[in-house]
Structures are given as structure tokens and as C-alpha cells.
Design an enzyme around this catalytic site. Sequence first.
Site, PDB file in Angstrom:
ATOM      1  N   SER A  33       0.849  -1.191   0.000  1.00 54.12           N
ATOM      2  CA  SER A  33       0.000   0.000   0.000  1.00 54.12           C
ATOM      3  C   SER A  33       0.882   1.237   0.000  1.00 54.12           C
ATOM      4  O   SER A  33       1.596   1.506   0.973  1.00 54.12           O
ATOM      5  CB  SER A  33      -0.900   0.010   1.238  1.00 54.12           C
ATOM      6  OG  SER A  33      -1.420   1.307   1.409  1.00 54.12           O
TER       7      SER A  33
ATOM      8  N   HIS B 120      -1.407  -1.364  -4.211  1.00 52.81           N
ATOM      9  CA  HIS B 120      -2.649  -0.931  -3.577  1.00 52.81           C
ATOM     10  C   HIS B 120      -2.611   0.598  -3.408  1.00 52.81           C
ATOM     11  O   HIS B 120      -1.681   1.142  -2.804  1.00 52.81           O
ATOM     12  CB  HIS B 120      -2.756  -1.630  -2.221  1.00 52.81           C
ATOM     13  CG  HIS B 120      -4.028  -1.393  -1.477  1.00 52.81           C
ATOM     14  ND1 HIS B 120      -5.175  -2.128  -1.686  1.00 52.81           N
ATOM     15  CD2 HIS B 120      -4.322  -0.505  -0.500  1.00 52.81           C
ATOM     16  CE1 HIS B 120      -6.126  -1.699  -0.870  1.00 52.81           C
ATOM     17  NE2 HIS B 120      -5.645  -0.714  -0.137  1.00 52.81           N
TER      18      HIS B 120
ATOM     19  N   ASP C 273      -4.623   3.838  -2.006  1.00 48.53           N
ATOM     20  CA  ASP C 273      -5.690   4.267  -1.095  1.00 48.53           C
ATOM     21  C   ASP C 273      -6.161   5.672  -1.430  1.00 48.53           C
ATOM     22  O   ASP C 273      -5.405   6.632  -1.298  1.00 48.53           O
ATOM     23  CB  ASP C 273      -5.170   4.240   0.352  1.00 48.53           C
ATOM     24  CG  ASP C 273      -5.013   2.821   0.859  1.00 48.53           C
ATOM     25  OD1 ASP C 273      -5.998   2.077   0.843  1.00 48.53           O
ATOM     26  OD2 ASP C 273      -3.882   2.468   1.264  1.00 48.53           O
TER      27      ASP C 273
ATOM     28  N   MET D 190      -8.662   8.707  -0.545  1.00 45.78           N
ATOM     29  CA  MET D 190      -9.469   9.223   0.579  1.00 45.78           C
ATOM     30  C   MET D 190      -9.908  10.649   0.290  1.00 45.78           C
ATOM     31  O   MET D 190      -9.130  11.434  -0.251  1.00 45.78           O
ATOM     32  CB  MET D 190      -8.636   9.211   1.861  1.00 45.78           C
ATOM     33  CG  MET D 190      -8.035   7.853   2.182  1.00 45.78           C
ATOM     34  SD  MET D 190      -7.028   7.963   3.659  1.00 45.78           S
ATOM     35  CE  MET D 190      -6.368   6.302   3.731  1.00 45.78           C
TER      36      MET D 190
ATOM     37  N   HIS E 262      -8.368   1.466  -3.962  1.00 43.10           N
ATOM     38  CA  HIS E 262      -9.279   1.294  -2.837  1.00 43.10           C
ATOM     39  C   HIS E 262      -9.940   2.641  -2.576  1.00 43.10           C
ATOM     40  O   HIS E 262      -9.321   3.558  -2.035  1.00 43.10           O
ATOM     41  CB  HIS E 262      -8.458   0.806  -1.628  1.00 43.10           C
ATOM     42  CG  HIS E 262      -9.215   0.707  -0.340  1.00 43.10           C
ATOM     43  ND1 HIS E 262      -8.605   0.478   0.869  1.00 43.10           N
ATOM     44  CD2 HIS E 262     -10.546   0.807  -0.058  1.00 43.10           C
ATOM     45  CE1 HIS E 262      -9.512   0.460   1.839  1.00 43.10           C
ATOM     46  NE2 HIS E 262     -10.700   0.657   1.295  1.00 43.10           N
TER      47      HIS E 262
ATOM     48  N   MET F  92     -11.975   5.115  -0.745  1.00 43.62           N
ATOM     49  CA  MET F  92     -12.587   5.471   0.552  1.00 43.62           C
ATOM     50  C   MET F  92     -13.172   6.854   0.380  1.00 43.62           C
ATOM     51  O   MET F  92     -12.684   7.843   0.953  1.00 43.62           O
ATOM     52  CB  MET F  92     -11.515   5.436   1.655  1.00 43.62           C
ATOM     53  CG  MET F  92     -11.146   4.031   2.068  1.00 43.62           C
ATOM     54  SD  MET F  92      -9.584   3.970   2.984  1.00 43.62           S
ATOM     55  CE  MET F  92      -8.437   3.917   1.618  1.00 43.62           C
TER      56      MET F  92
ATOM     57  N   MET G 172     -11.505  -4.988   5.943  1.00 43.10           N
ATOM     58  CA  MET G 172     -10.690  -4.011   6.684  1.00 43.10           C
ATOM     59  C   MET G 172     -10.457  -4.520   8.108  1.00 43.10           C
ATOM     60  O   MET G 172     -11.409  -4.878   8.808  1.00 43.10           O
ATOM     61  CB  MET G 172     -11.390  -2.655   6.767  1.00 43.10           C
ATOM     62  CG  MET G 172     -11.605  -1.930   5.452  1.00 43.10           C
ATOM     63  SD  MET G 172     -10.094  -1.535   4.563  1.00 43.10           S
ATOM     64  CE  MET G 172      -9.195  -0.561   5.767  1.00 43.10           C
TER      65      MET G 172
ATOM     66  N   ASP H 209      -6.819  -5.861   4.809  1.00 43.33           N
ATOM     67  CA  ASP H 209      -6.170  -4.545   4.780  1.00 43.33           C
ATOM     68  C   ASP H 209      -6.197  -3.882   6.153  1.00 43.33           C
ATOM     69  O   ASP H 209      -7.271  -3.617   6.698  1.00 43.33           O
ATOM     70  CB  ASP H 209      -6.919  -3.678   3.751  1.00 43.33           C
ATOM     71  CG  ASP H 209      -6.283  -2.313   3.528  1.00 43.33           C
ATOM     72  OD1 ASP H 209      -5.201  -2.047   4.080  1.00 43.33           O
ATOM     73  OD2 ASP H 209      -6.888  -1.518   2.776  1.00 43.33           O
TER      74      ASP H 209
HETATM   75  C1  DX5 Z   1      -6.232   2.330   5.572  1.00 36.67           C
HETATM   76  C2  DX5 Z   1      -5.806   1.835   4.197  1.00 36.67           C
HETATM   77  C3  DX5 Z   1      -4.710   0.848   4.212  1.00 36.67           C
HETATM   78  C4  DX5 Z   1      -3.409   1.355   4.799  1.00 36.67           C
HETATM   79  C5  DX5 Z   1      -2.774   0.202   5.464  1.00 36.67           C
HETATM   80  O1  DX5 Z   1      -7.381   3.087   5.450  1.00 36.67           O
HETATM   81  O2  DX5 Z   1      -6.898   1.252   3.516  1.00 36.67           O
HETATM   82  O3  DX5 Z   1      -4.484   0.310   2.899  1.00 36.67           O
HETATM   83  O4  DX5 Z   1      -2.524   1.890   3.859  1.00 36.67           O
HETATM   84  O5  DX5 Z   1      -1.657   0.654   6.147  1.00 36.67           O
HETATM   85  P1  DX5 Z   1      -0.911  -0.258   7.229  1.00 36.67           P
HETATM   86  O6  DX5 Z   1      -0.416  -1.477   6.504  1.00 36.67           O
HETATM   87  O7  DX5 Z   1       0.179   0.642   7.697  1.00 36.67           O
HETATM   88  O8  DX5 Z   1      -1.915  -0.593   8.274  1.00 36.67           O
HETATM   89 ZN    ZN Z   2      -6.471   0.212   1.579  1.00 35.56          ZN
END
Ligand code: DX5
Ligand code: ZN
Length: 221
Positions: free
Chosen positions: A9, A34, A36, A38, A67, A69, A138, A176
Amino acid sequence: MIEVKLAPSILAADFAQLGNQVREAEAAGADRIHVDVMDGHFVPNISMGPVVVEALRRVTKLPLEVHLMIAEPERYVEAFAKAGADTIQVHVEAALDFRQTVRRIRHLGKKVGVVLKPGTSPVVISDILAEVDIVLVMTVEPGFGGQAFMPSMLEKIRQVRQLIDTTRKEIELEVDGGIDVHSTAQVVAAGGGVLVAGSSIFHAPGGIAKGMDALRAASKG
Ligand code: DX5
Ligand code: ZN
């Protein structure tokens, strides 16, 4: 035994070195990258958008999984598909009409993932399961990297594994949040097949490749 797949990620990467770090993860055998996304609304944090996906598309051949969010994810799937995403993962809690969103992603020729927040029961995905390629469970509250793995999610991983097995389809079970050398063995034993990891790969003291090797070793129990 099937080898676990690793999805680094990039949220935990050094953004000033993003291209090089993704190349390093690819050379070390990452299965996918991956990304993320947001929006400061669906989750309290803001991260990156389609321009980052477009830039990554030029530095790696690995599949890019996005992903989302974000609120109203259906409004943005086309932009991410055009930017070069291979898979688009949508929170079941965020989509106004999940089936319609899945159809839109399929129409764009991309794979679909359904994502469950820690508080969401797997029951809500039982009737859409057959339409997705990936279930992403999650194991932290979405929004931030570096949080502690929630052991209470292991039971949910087992339940999702059972649900998937009853479909007899090849749906991936991805996990994740807080994946590190301590949580990995339990996640794999519960049925997780793809591990998303940010901090434990990009902040690994020995570097990215060593971080990935350590997770692979831990996945073997
Ligand atoms: C959190 C993300 C994850 C995050 C995981 O909202 O969806 O993908 O990057 O990070 P670690 O591996 O540090 O928990
Ligand atoms: Zn993620």
C-alpha cells in the site's frame, strides 16, 4: 499450500520517491500495488486521486488496485479506470447502489472489489458476492496507515472465507490494515489470501524487499 499474495500500500511510501519505491516493490515480487484514495469525507483523511494512478501506470506493469474510501464512489470510477486502474474496490457502505456501481466498473473492463469496514457484517454482501472478484476485509478503521490490527476481525475473515467457498467461484479474500509479521499468520490461517501492507513494507527497517520477505516468511506460520 498456496503462496500468499502481497499488495504493498503506497500510502506508507515516501511520496517524493514514489516511482522508485514502486519499482523496488515490483522487483521484490509484489503481486499488485494498492492505492488508497481518501476524500476527507467518507474517511477523515485526504490522500490521492487519479493523477497519481496515471503516474504509477507509467512506472509499473503490476496491476493497480484502487481502494476508494470516498463518498459517492460511482461518480469517480470512470476517472480511475481511465487513469489506468486494473481493479476498483468500493466500500459497500459508500455506494448508493452497489450493483449499479459494479456494473459500471465491469462495463469499463475492470475488476471489482467490495470492501467491508470493521463494523459491517459479511451478511450484507451475501447477495452481491457472486458479482465481485475480490472481497476486501478491513482490519482497521479506514482512513490512516500505521494502525494496530484488530484481532476481533479474524472471525469475520473466517466467515467471509466460508461465504466465498459456498459460491465455488474464484473470489479473492484480501485483508487490509495492520498487517505485519505478527498478524500475518493468523490472517492466513483464517483464510486471507491477499495481504495489503503499508507500514510493514515501506517502513521496514531493512528496506522494502526485506519487509516483503518477512511477511512471506510469517505467512508460512
Ligand atoms: C487504511 C488503508 C490501508 C493502509 C494500510 O485506510 O486502507 O491500505 O494503507 O496501512 P498499514 O499497513 O500501515 O496498516
Ligand atoms: Zn487500503
